[in-house]
Design a protein around this motif. Structure first.
Motif, mmCIF file in Angstrom:
data_model
loop_
_atom_site.group_PDB
_atom_site.id
_atom_site.type_symbol
_atom_site.label_atom_id
_atom_site.label_comp_id
_atom_site.label_asym_id
_atom_site.label_seq_id
_atom_site.Cartn_x
_atom_site.Cartn_y
_atom_site.Cartn_z
ATOM 1 N N ALA A 13 0.817 -1.213 0.000
ATOM 2 C CA ALA A 13 0.000 0.000 0.000
ATOM 3 C C ALA A 13 0.848 1.258 0.000
ATOM 4 C CB ALA A 13 -0.926 0.005 1.214
ATOM 5 N N GLY A 14 2.133 1.149 0.414
ATOM 6 C CA GLY A 14 2.996 2.320 0.485
ATOM 7 C C GLY A 14 4.415 1.927 0.847
ATOM 8 N N MET A 15 5.213 2.910 1.199
ATOM 9 C CA MET A 15 6.639 2.715 1.420
ATOM 10 C C MET A 15 6.993 2.227 2.823
ATOM 11 S SD MET A 15 8.484 3.370 -1.285
ATOM 12 C CE MET A 15 10.094 3.715 -0.549
ATOM 13 N N ALA A 16 6.076 2.291 3.755
ATOM 14 C CA ALA A 16 6.398 1.977 5.148
ATOM 15 C C ALA A 16 7.081 0.620 5.328
ATOM 16 C CB ALA A 16 5.143 2.072 6.011
ATOM 17 N N PRO A 17 6.624 -0.465 4.691
ATOM 18 C CA PRO A 17 7.297 -1.759 4.902
ATOM 19 C C PRO A 17 8.709 -1.816 4.310
ATOM 20 C CG PRO A 17 5.069 -2.057 4.042
ATOM 21 C CD PRO A 17 5.411 -0.617 3.874
ATOM 22 N N LEU A 18 9.015 -0.920 3.359
ATOM 23 C CA LEU A 18 10.309 -0.979 2.686
ATOM 24 C C LEU A 18 11.379 -0.145 3.385
ATOM 25 C CD1 LEU A 18 9.007 -0.642 -0.984
ATOM 26 C CD2 LEU A 18 9.857 -2.726 0.115
ATOM 27 N N ALA A 19 10.970 0.886 4.116
ATOM 28 C CA ALA A 19 11.934 1.797 4.727
ATOM 29 C C ALA A 19 12.934 1.106 5.647
ATOM 30 C CB ALA A 19 11.192 2.903 5.475
ATOM 31 N N PRO A 20 12.524 0.124 6.474
ATOM 32 C CA PRO A 20 13.510 -0.516 7.358
ATOM 33 C C PRO A 20 14.509 -1.406 6.628
ATOM 34 C CG PRO A 20 11.254 -0.826 8.161
ATOM 35 C CD PRO A 20 11.165 -0.359 6.740
ATOM 36 N N ARG A 21 14.217 -1.777 5.400
ATOM 37 C CA ARG A 21 15.031 -2.772 4.701
ATOM 38 C C ARG A 21 16.203 -2.172 3.932
ATOM 39 N NH1 ARG A 21 10.465 -6.008 1.460
ATOM 40 N NH2 ARG A 21 12.331 -6.801 0.384
ATOM 41 N N TYR A 22 16.220 -0.861 3.775
ATOM 42 C CA TYR A 22 17.245 -0.213 2.943
ATOM 43 C C TYR A 22 17.807 1.015 3.646
ATOM 44 C CZ TYR A 22 15.108 -3.188 -0.578
ATOM 45 O OH TYR A 22 14.619 -4.282 -1.256
ATOM 46 N N GLU A 23 19.070 1.305 3.344
ATOM 47 C CA GLU A 23 19.725 2.485 3.907
ATOM 48 C C GLU A 23 19.671 3.666 2.939
ATOM 49 O OE1 GLU A 23 23.714 1.531 5.047
ATOM 50 O OE2 GLU A 23 23.105 -0.336 6.023
ATOM 51 N N GLY A 24 19.545 3.389 1.658
ATOM 52 C CA GLY A 24 19.551 4.450 0.656
ATOM 53 C C GLY A 24 18.460 4.253 -0.368
ATOM 54 N N PHE A 25 17.926 5.376 -0.851
ATOM 55 C CA PHE A 25 16.831 5.342 -1.811
ATOM 56 C C PHE A 25 17.159 6.265 -2.988
ATOM 57 C CE2 PHE A 25 15.147 3.984 2.149
ATOM 58 C CZ PHE A 25 14.186 3.041 1.847
ATOM 59 N N ILE A 26 17.034 5.725 -4.203
ATOM 60 C CA ILE A 26 17.157 6.508 -5.431
ATOM 61 C C ILE A 26 15.747 6.722 -5.957
ATOM 62 C CG2 ILE A 26 18.040 6.571 -7.785
ATOM 63 C CD1 ILE A 26 20.361 4.809 -6.855
ATOM 64 N N LEU A 27 15.297 7.959 -5.951
ATOM 65 C CA LEU A 27 13.915 8.270 -6.280
ATOM 66 C C LEU A 27 13.806 8.980 -7.622
ATOM 67 C CD1 LEU A 27 12.740 9.707 -2.824
ATOM 68 C CD2 LEU A 27 12.741 7.315 -3.599
ATOM 69 N N ASP A 28 12.902 8.501 -8.450
ATOM 70 C CA ASP A 28 12.533 9.210 -9.671
ATOM 71 C C ASP A 28 11.712 10.442 -9.286
ATOM 72 O OD1 ASP A 28 12.134 9.672 -12.444
ATOM 73 O OD2 ASP A 28 10.201 8.640 -12.343
ATOM 74 N N LEU A 29 11.611 11.403 -10.193
ATOM 75 C CA LEU A 29 10.849 12.622 -9.910
ATOM 76 C C LEU A 29 9.479 12.599 -10.577
ATOM 77 C CD1 LEU A 29 13.636 15.365 -10.002
ATOM 78 C CD2 LEU A 29 12.630 14.178 -8.053
ATOM 79 N N TRP A 30 9.457 12.812 -11.917
ATOM 80 C CA TRP A 30 8.183 12.819 -12.643
ATOM 81 C C TRP A 30 7.497 11.466 -12.472
ATOM 82 C CZ3 TRP A 30 6.289 16.783 -15.942
ATOM 83 C CH2 TRP A 30 7.141 17.873 -16.110
ATOM 84 N N GLY A 31 6.242 11.497 -12.053
ATOM 85 C CA GLY A 31 5.473 10.273 -11.903
ATOM 86 C C GLY A 31 5.598 9.620 -10.552
ATOM 87 N N VAL A 32 6.557 10.063 -9.738
ATOM 88 C CA VAL A 32 6.739 9.519 -8.391
ATOM 89 C C VAL A 32 6.556 10.619 -7.348
ATOM 90 C CG1 VAL A 32 8.375 8.431 -6.789
ATOM 91 C CG2 VAL A 32 8.227 7.644 -9.154
ATOM 92 N N ILE A 33 7.396 11.653 -7.416
ATOM 93 C CA ILE A 33 7.345 12.729 -6.427
ATOM 94 C C ILE A 33 6.451 13.876 -6.876
ATOM 95 C CG2 ILE A 33 8.723 14.485 -5.250
ATOM 96 C CD1 ILE A 33 11.001 12.457 -5.159
ATOM 97 N N HIS A 34 6.476 14.206 -8.175
ATOM 98 C CA HIS A 34 5.654 15.316 -8.660
ATOM 99 C C HIS A 34 5.189 15.060 -10.082
ATOM 100 C CE1 HIS A 34 8.774 16.896 -11.317
ATOM 101 N NE2 HIS A 34 9.645 16.885 -10.332
ATOM 102 N N ASP A 35 4.279 15.927 -10.544
ATOM 103 C CA ASP A 35 3.740 15.821 -11.908
ATOM 104 C C ASP A 35 4.260 16.929 -12.812
ATOM 105 O OD1 ASP A 35 2.403 18.079 -11.035
ATOM 106 O OD2 ASP A 35 0.389 17.347 -11.512
#
Length: 281
Positions: free
Chosen positions: A5-27
């Protein structure tokens, strides 16, 4: 793959996150609901975050745009863009392909992106026959933001001039405020179909990941890539052995259709570890 449903279960499993922008963080205009909150919660847990975008702009320009949207630099550790990779290639000429390019570029793209060339020894040629290569930034809205056909005459002229094409954004389309907008990758695809020589920088090209991981400063096995596009985000992560999470509500618009999403990923030979409907906690 897990359908979360969201990122909460994944946050404890990783130390670093590479995030896309368009389509993920903003439009392209404003952050998606809940996206800033996810970034805040990752930071509260001392997670490292780097933004990786196929934007044909310098990283500093993208960071300024994020701040203007209400996404402060305190929420991430760095920005890497396809535009930054293009700038570096044209500035250093360390790559043999870049080294053989001349100094006269025929510009394909909107004038607002011309700041990419600031500080480079590059002149703009007004006609393909006067250029050494074509710098493909994307669709100029003054020609057409959504249709490929109006751009074909310029591509044909570049092909007649036998210009190599440097593509600054491998994306085919983006979604801006609900509208699908052509990107440089769509023009590059047509040009390659004409027999033109094309080199792209950005996802899924493996060369974009070493500088991104250097900014992140986390061992690759402890990194999660989050993106909405199979062809670029998820395929790029797979190409360099990084685990990924696929946001279904982005460019593929597959929210609530997990079976179809699994079929699309399998058909592409990709296996993200999880999907989420949108970038929410």
């Amino acid at each position: 793959m897990d359908h979360l449903a969201g990122m909460a279960p994944l946050a404890p499993r990783y130390e670093g996150f590479i995030l896309d922008l368009w389509g993920v963080i903003h439009d392209g205009v404003r952050p998606y609901p809940g996206a800033v909150k996810v970034m805040e919660r990752l930071r509260a847990r001392d997670r490292r975050v780097v933004l990786l975008s196929n934007a044909p702009r310098r990283a500093i320009a993208v960071a300024r745009g994020m701040t203007a949207m209400g996404i402060p630099p305190e929420l991430y550790d760095g920005v890497m863009t396809s535009g930054e990779a293009i700038y570096e290639g044209l500035f250093t000429r360390a790559d043999p392909w870049f080294a053989r390019l001349g100094r006269r570029a025929f510009w394909l793209g909107p004038p607002r992106d011309l700041p990419l060339l600031e500080g480079l020894d590059i002149d703009i040629a007004l006609r393909p026959e006067d250029a050494d290569f074509v710098l493909n930034i994307g669709a100029d809205e003054a020609v057409s933001a959504t249709e490929i056909a109006p751009h074909v005459p310029a591509l044909e002229a570049c092909r007649r001039a036998e210009l190599p094409m440097l593509c600054a954004n491998p994306d085919l389309v983006i979604v801006r405020e609900g509208q699908r907008i052509l990107c440089a990758g769509a023009l590059a695809e047509v040009y390659a179909g004409m027999g033109g020589e094309v080199v792209q920088r950005g996802k899924p090209d493996a060369a974009i990941y070493p500088p991104t991981l250097a900014l992140l400063g986390v061992p690759p096995e402890r990194v999660l890539v989050v993106g909405d596009a199979l062809r670029t985000d998820i395929a790029g992560a797979a190409a360099v052995g990084l685990e990924s999470c696929w946001v279904l509500g982005g460019i593929h618009d597959l929210v609530g259709r997990t079976a179809e999403a699994e079929a699309e990923a399998a058909a592409a030979g990709l296996a993200p570890i999880a999907t989420i409907p949108s970038f929410v906690w």
